[in-house]
Design a protein around this motif. Structure first.
Motif, PDB file in Angstrom:
ATOM      1  N   TRP A 275      72.486   4.582  67.229  1.00  0.00           N
ATOM      2  CA  TRP A 275      72.004   5.783  67.852  1.00  0.00           C
ATOM      3  C   TRP A 275      72.056   5.741  69.637  1.00  0.00           C
ATOM      4  N   MET A 276      71.752   4.281  69.993  1.00  0.00           N
ATOM      5  CA  MET A 276      71.809   4.084  71.532  1.00  0.00           C
ATOM      6  C   MET A 276      73.264   4.305  72.015  1.00  0.00           C
ATOM      7  N   LEU A 277      74.393   4.064  71.269  1.00  0.00           N
ATOM      8  CA  LEU A 277      75.540   4.206  71.539  1.00  0.00           C
ATOM      9  C   LEU A 277      75.977   5.597  71.606  1.00  0.00           C
ATOM     10  N   ARG A 278      75.348   6.340  70.525  1.00  0.00           N
ATOM     11  CA  ARG A 278      75.515   7.678  70.347  1.00  0.00           C
ATOM     12  C   ARG A 278      75.011   8.585  71.560  1.00  0.00           C
ATOM     13  N   SER A 279      73.940   8.123  72.356  1.00  0.00           N
ATOM     14  CA  SER A 279      73.194   8.706  73.422  1.00  0.00           C
ATOM     15  C   SER A 279      74.416   8.723  74.537  1.00  0.00           C
ATOM     16  N   VAL A 280      75.166   7.861  74.722  1.00  0.00           N
ATOM     17  CA  VAL A 280      76.145   7.730  75.951  1.00  0.00           C
ATOM     18  C   VAL A 280      77.113   9.210  75.506  1.00  0.00           C
ATOM     19  N   VAL A 296      72.279   1.461  78.052  1.00  0.00           N
ATOM     20  CA  VAL A 296      72.523   0.918  76.983  1.00  0.00           C
ATOM     21  C   VAL A 296      73.052  -0.658  76.787  1.00  0.00           C
ATOM     22  N   ALA A 297      74.181  -0.670  77.444  1.00  0.00           N
ATOM     23  CA  ALA A 297      74.782  -2.154  77.497  1.00  0.00           C
ATOM     24  C   ALA A 297      73.590  -3.061  77.819  1.00  0.00           C
ATOM     25  N   ASP A 298      72.765  -2.749  78.859  1.00  0.00           N
ATOM     26  CA  ASP A 298      71.897  -3.701  79.516  1.00  0.00           C
ATOM     27  C   ASP A 298      70.779  -4.007  78.343  1.00  0.00           C
ATOM     28  N   ARG A 299      70.389  -3.289  77.827  1.00  0.00           N
ATOM     29  CA  ARG A 299      69.394  -3.134  76.749  1.00  0.00           C
ATOM     30  C   ARG A 299      69.837  -3.963  75.406  1.00  0.00           C
ATOM     31  N   LEU A 300      71.139  -3.555  75.091  1.00  0.00           N
ATOM     32  CA  LEU A 300      71.860  -4.146  73.990  1.00  0.00           C
ATOM     33  C   LEU A 300      72.140  -5.689  74.093  1.00  0.00           C
ATOM     34  N   SER A 301      72.676  -5.995  75.217  1.00  0.00           N
ATOM     35  CA  SER A 301      73.065  -7.433  75.794  1.00  0.00           C
ATOM     36  C   SER A 301      71.670  -8.174  75.804  1.00  0.00           C
ATOM     37  N   SER A 401      68.264  12.430  71.906  1.00  0.00           N
ATOM     38  CA  SER A 401      67.070  12.288  72.843  1.00  0.00           C
ATOM     39  C   SER A 401      66.366  11.002  72.662  1.00  0.00           C
ATOM     40  N   ALA A 402      65.789  10.328  73.555  1.00  0.00           N
ATOM     41  CA  ALA A 402      65.212   9.326  73.534  1.00  0.00           C
ATOM     42  C   ALA A 402      63.995   9.009  72.420  1.00  0.00           C
ATOM     43  N   ASP A 403      63.512  10.024  71.980  1.00  0.00           N
ATOM     44  CA  ASP A 403      62.414   9.913  71.131  1.00  0.00           C
ATOM     45  C   ASP A 403      62.584   9.679  69.587  1.00  0.00           C
ATOM     46  N   GLN A 404      64.383  10.092  69.497  1.00  0.00           N
ATOM     47  CA  GLN A 404      64.675   9.933  68.331  1.00  0.00           C
ATOM     48  C   GLN A 404      65.153   8.419  67.815  1.00  0.00           C
ATOM     49  N   VAL A 405      65.009   7.554  68.671  1.00  0.00           N
ATOM     50  CA  VAL A 405      65.406   6.056  68.581  1.00  0.00           C
ATOM     51  C   VAL A 405      64.089   5.216  69.162  1.00  0.00           C
ATOM     52  N   PRO A 406      63.604   4.748  67.704  1.00  0.00           N
ATOM     53  CA  PRO A 406      62.326   3.912  67.865  1.00  0.00           C
ATOM     54  C   PRO A 406      62.662   2.772  69.042  1.00  0.00           C
TER      55      PRO A 406
END
Length: 415
Positions: A275-280, A296-301, A401-406
């Motif tokens: 979901w995070m990658l799809r937000s891009v 997204v990259a900072d958060r996932l890394s 949207s952000a609220d779709q990704v816990p």
């Protein structure tokens, strides 16, 4: 032919006999005409148009006959004889049996190629005594020439601004064993905005040499004006693109990239990462997409350090599409159009199982591609290539949207 191959051909026949495509209708028409001509030659004891001392009769024009089949109405020309009459009784009753046998002839020729022995055996199911070598040769030529002409035609509808490259693997008998070979396909968008199947080939493996030869062949046939190539991240393919299409940008398929990332994430975190990658992909401008990717990259890394190098190195590759018109983004950021085509090939070739040789792959896949290309050329335009652009739907259909990704509410605010 083995029992398994016979069963496979029967399955293929059932799959395509209800098709309503011009291609299959054309193949049926040509097959019936050739078989009637061969039978009339047998009654005359000489080939049509050739002098022979043993000739006992000769042709006298044709009579028109419409034949209704499950692939449409065929307008046939039945040969007439100067003495007596000729009519193909095998086309009358029982109609279903004759259609089934004819379809078997077409399917066998389609998949296995044409040989005198095979065709002689198959046409006997129609009640025809036999078939000559010249008729078999004409059937083979008609089938293979159609595919060859399509795959070698000049690419004269350029510039082809966007080009997609991809491959899929099929099973084939090679040197006494069963091997996986790669069927590679190129599609593009021509100057009028319609999709165009540019070519196909069969590789032993997807090496830089193989891809170079394939792309070189496309260029020699007229491929030009390429601004962006979309594909997966195969090193050999990337090198071939850089060498033969200088000045073209390259976009790494975002769908493939997402899968590469997900494969490195623990199962419990995969849905969230996806979901995070799809937000891009859901952002509505180049700057917004790039900023979102960085967040997204900072958060996932931070959560999965093993992703750091992949996300950093792929940034420019997966965002190359953002330098092109926004209206085109949804169609150029992934190889999904090729994935759909590959799925069709897999589905149709599954009925064959193991192809007897590479020529049979080219025959079947090439025929499917020809049929698909005709549909594209007569269907809806894929995209508008003027300055305003056109998209069948806008990128915000895919905005996440952000609220779709816990857990992402504070970091993934859409633009």
């Amino acid at each position: 032919m083995t029992r398994e191959n016979i069963a496979a051909l029967e399955t293929l026949r059932k799959k395509i006999e209800e098709a309503d495509g011009d291609l299959l209708r054309g193949l049926m028409h040509e097959t019936i005409q050739l078989l009637m001509s061969a039978e009339a030659d047998g009654l005359c004891r000489a080939e049509y148009g050739k002098r022979s001392e043993v000739r006992v009769n000769s042709r006298n024009g044709y009579r028109d006959r419409a034949l209704d089949t499950r692939v449409g109405t065929l307008d046939l020309k039945v040969p007439k004889l100067r003495s007596g009459s000729y009519y193909p009784s095998w086309l009358l009753e029982p109609r279903k049996r004759s259609e089934k046998a004819l379809m078997q002839v077409v399917c066998e020729a389609w998949v296995e190629g044409v040989s005198t022995r095979k065709m002689d055996r198959l046409v006997k199911t129609l009640g025809i005594a036999g078939i000559g070598r010249s008729t078999v040769s004409e059937m083979a030529k008609s089938l293979d020439d159609r595919v060859h002409a399509f795959l070698s035609r000049p690419l004269d509808r350029g510039p082809y601004r966007y080009v997609w490259l991809d491959g899929t693997y099929l099973k084939c008998r090679e040197s006494g064993s069963v091997e996986s070979v790669s069927v590679v396909i190129a599609t593009g968008v021509n100057r009028d905005g319609y999709r165009d199947l540019l070519g196909m080939d069969v590789f032993t493996m997807e090496s830089e040499t193989s891809w170079t030869e394939f792309i070189r062949g496309l260029v020699e046939r007229g491929l030009s004006g390429v601004d962006l190539v979309i594909s997966d991240a195969h090193p050999g393919l990337k090198a071939a693109i850089a060498r033969l299409l200088p000045g073209s940008a390259w976009n790494r398929c975002y769908t493939h990239f997402t899968r590469n990332v997900i494969d490195k994430v623990p199962k419990k975190g995969q849905e969230k990462a996806a979901w995070m990658l799809r937000s891009v992909a859901g952002q509505l401008g180049a700057e917004a997409a790039q900023e979102q990717y960085d967040r997204v990259a900072d958060r996932l890394s931070g959560e999965y350090p093993q992703l750091t190098d992949l996300l950093d190195e792929a940034r420019e590759e997966v965002l190359a599409y953002t330098h092109f018109p926004l209206a085109h983004w949804r169609k150029i950021r992934t190889n999904n159009p090729m994935e759909n085509l590959n799925s069709q090939i897999k589905r149709r070739s599954r009925d064959v199982g193991i192809f007897p040789n590479r020529e049979s792959i080219v025959r079947l896949v090439g025929t499917l591609l020809l049929e698909q290309n005709e549909d594209w050329m007569t269907g809806r335009r894929y995209m508008r290539l003027d300055s305003s652009g056109e998209a069948s739907g806008s990128p915000d259909e895919y905005l996440v949207s952000a609220d779709q990704v816990p857990g992402c509410e504070t970091i993934l605010t859409p633009h």
